[in-house]
Design an enzyme around this catalytic site. Structure first.
Site, PDB file in Angstrom:
ATOM      1  N   GLY A 245     -27.721  23.991  42.008  1.00 25.66           N
ATOM      2  CA  GLY A 245     -28.117  22.639  41.646  1.00 25.66           C
ATOM      3  C   GLY A 245     -28.537  22.574  40.203  1.00 25.66           C
ATOM      4  O   GLY A 245     -28.318  23.504  39.428  1.00 25.66           O
TER       5      GLY A 245
ATOM      6  N   MET B 233     -36.355  20.618  42.598  1.00 20.50           N
ATOM      7  CA  MET B 233     -37.098  20.034  43.714  1.00 20.50           C
ATOM      8  C   MET B 233     -36.919  20.717  45.074  1.00 20.50           C
ATOM      9  O   MET B 233     -37.417  20.208  46.070  1.00 20.50           O
ATOM     10  CB  MET B 233     -36.725  18.551  43.850  1.00 20.50           C
ATOM     11  CG  MET B 233     -37.026  17.747  42.603  1.00 20.50           C
ATOM     12  SD  MET B 233     -36.647  16.000  42.756  1.00 20.50           S
ATOM     13  CE  MET B 233     -38.116  15.461  43.644  1.00 20.50           C
ATOM     14  N   GLU B 234     -36.244  21.849  45.139  1.00 23.10           N
ATOM     15  CA  GLU B 234     -35.927  22.421  46.450  1.00 23.10           C
ATOM     16  C   GLU B 234     -36.269  23.892  46.668  1.00 23.10           C
ATOM     17  O   GLU B 234     -36.478  24.315  47.804  1.00 23.10           O
ATOM     18  CB  GLU B 234     -34.423  22.240  46.742  1.00 23.10           C
ATOM     19  CG  GLU B 234     -33.985  20.825  46.941  1.00 23.10           C
ATOM     20  CD  GLU B 234     -33.689  20.078  45.652  1.00 23.10           C
ATOM     21  OE1 GLU B 234     -33.721  18.838  45.687  1.00 23.10           O
ATOM     22  OE2 GLU B 234     -33.450  20.718  44.609  1.00 23.10           O
TER      23      GLU B 234
ATOM     24  N   SER C 201     -29.528  20.812  33.287  1.00 18.15           N
ATOM     25  CA  SER C 201     -28.868  19.534  33.024  1.00 18.15           C
ATOM     26  C   SER C 201     -29.655  18.677  32.037  1.00 18.15           C
ATOM     27  O   SER C 201     -29.110  17.746  31.460  1.00 18.15           O
ATOM     28  CB  SER C 201     -28.706  18.756  34.323  1.00 18.15           C
ATOM     29  OG  SER C 201     -29.980  18.523  34.912  1.00 18.15           O
ATOM     30  N   ASP C 202     -30.922  18.995  31.874  1.00 19.49           N
ATOM     31  CA  ASP C 202     -31.808  18.224  31.006  1.00 19.49           C
ATOM     32  C   ASP C 202     -32.749  19.183  30.299  1.00 19.49           C
ATOM     33  O   ASP C 202     -33.180  20.175  30.888  1.00 19.49           O
ATOM     34  CB  ASP C 202     -32.675  17.268  31.830  1.00 19.49           C
ATOM     35  CG  ASP C 202     -31.877  16.338  32.698  1.00 19.49           C
ATOM     36  OD1 ASP C 202     -31.616  15.225  32.234  1.00 19.49           O
ATOM     37  OD2 ASP C 202     -31.518  16.734  33.828  1.00 19.49           O
TER      38      ASP C 202
END
Length: 175
Positions: free
Chosen positions: A30, A121-122, A144-145
């Site tokens: 992710g 978040m996981e 990604s950021d």
């Protein structure tokens, strides 16, 4: 397969896979947001551990704070594969946050000072469920950021350029 977004969704899926279907290994792929200067957009973060601001661990009734960690076996294989294909990666702590859009603009400062590499978040829920079930888990995230710099990939880039982490995860899964 998709696990949804956040620890409640990951908690449901990973619990059912580990306990209902006998799955031995789960590798989460992710995105994450970098909170360290030396980690750039497109770099991989391989989660050795997963800090959290969630109450997810309260269900285990522990007398203290649990430190969820990845399977060393899966982690070491992922690092070997990352080296073999020549991608930029870092290994360390992730922050599994319950909040995506945080109201406090200084929220990440303490995590930054403690050397946490990125926010997602996981992973914490996945690692806790794996520990409870006696199974193995690993999170591999593409940055990604860059939260500190305000850099972000657009949806097309996220959809079409995150193949390195998938290549690594698939290689680890079949080895």
């Amino acid at each position: 397969m998709a696990s949804g977004m956040g620890m409640p969704a990951m908690g449901i899926y990973s619990h059912e896979l580990f306990n209902g279907y006998g799955v031995e290994n789960i590798i989460r792929v992710g995105s994450a947001g970098s909170i360290q200067e030396h980690i750039n957009v497109y770099d991989l973060v391989i989660g050795q551990g997963a800090c959290t601001n969630s109450a997810y661990q309260d269900q285990y009734k522990l007398n203290g704070n649990y430190a969820p960690i990845a399977s060393y076996e899966l982690l070491s294989r992922a690092v070997e594969e990352a080296k073999a294909i020549g991608v930029r990666y870092q290994v360390g702590n992730l922050l599994s946050s319950d909040v995506f859009y945080h109201a406090d603009p200084h929220f990440n400062e303490g995590w930054y000072k403690m050397g946490v590499l990125g926010v997602e978040m996981e992973a914490a829920a996945l690692y806790m469920n794996a520990a409870e079930a006696g199974r193995r888990a690993l999170a591999i995230c593409t940055v990604s950021d860059h939260i500190l710099r305000g850099e972000a990939l657009d949806a097309d880039a996220r959809q079409s350029t995150f193949t390195d982490m998938m290549t690594i995860a698939l290689s680890v899964a079949v080895s």
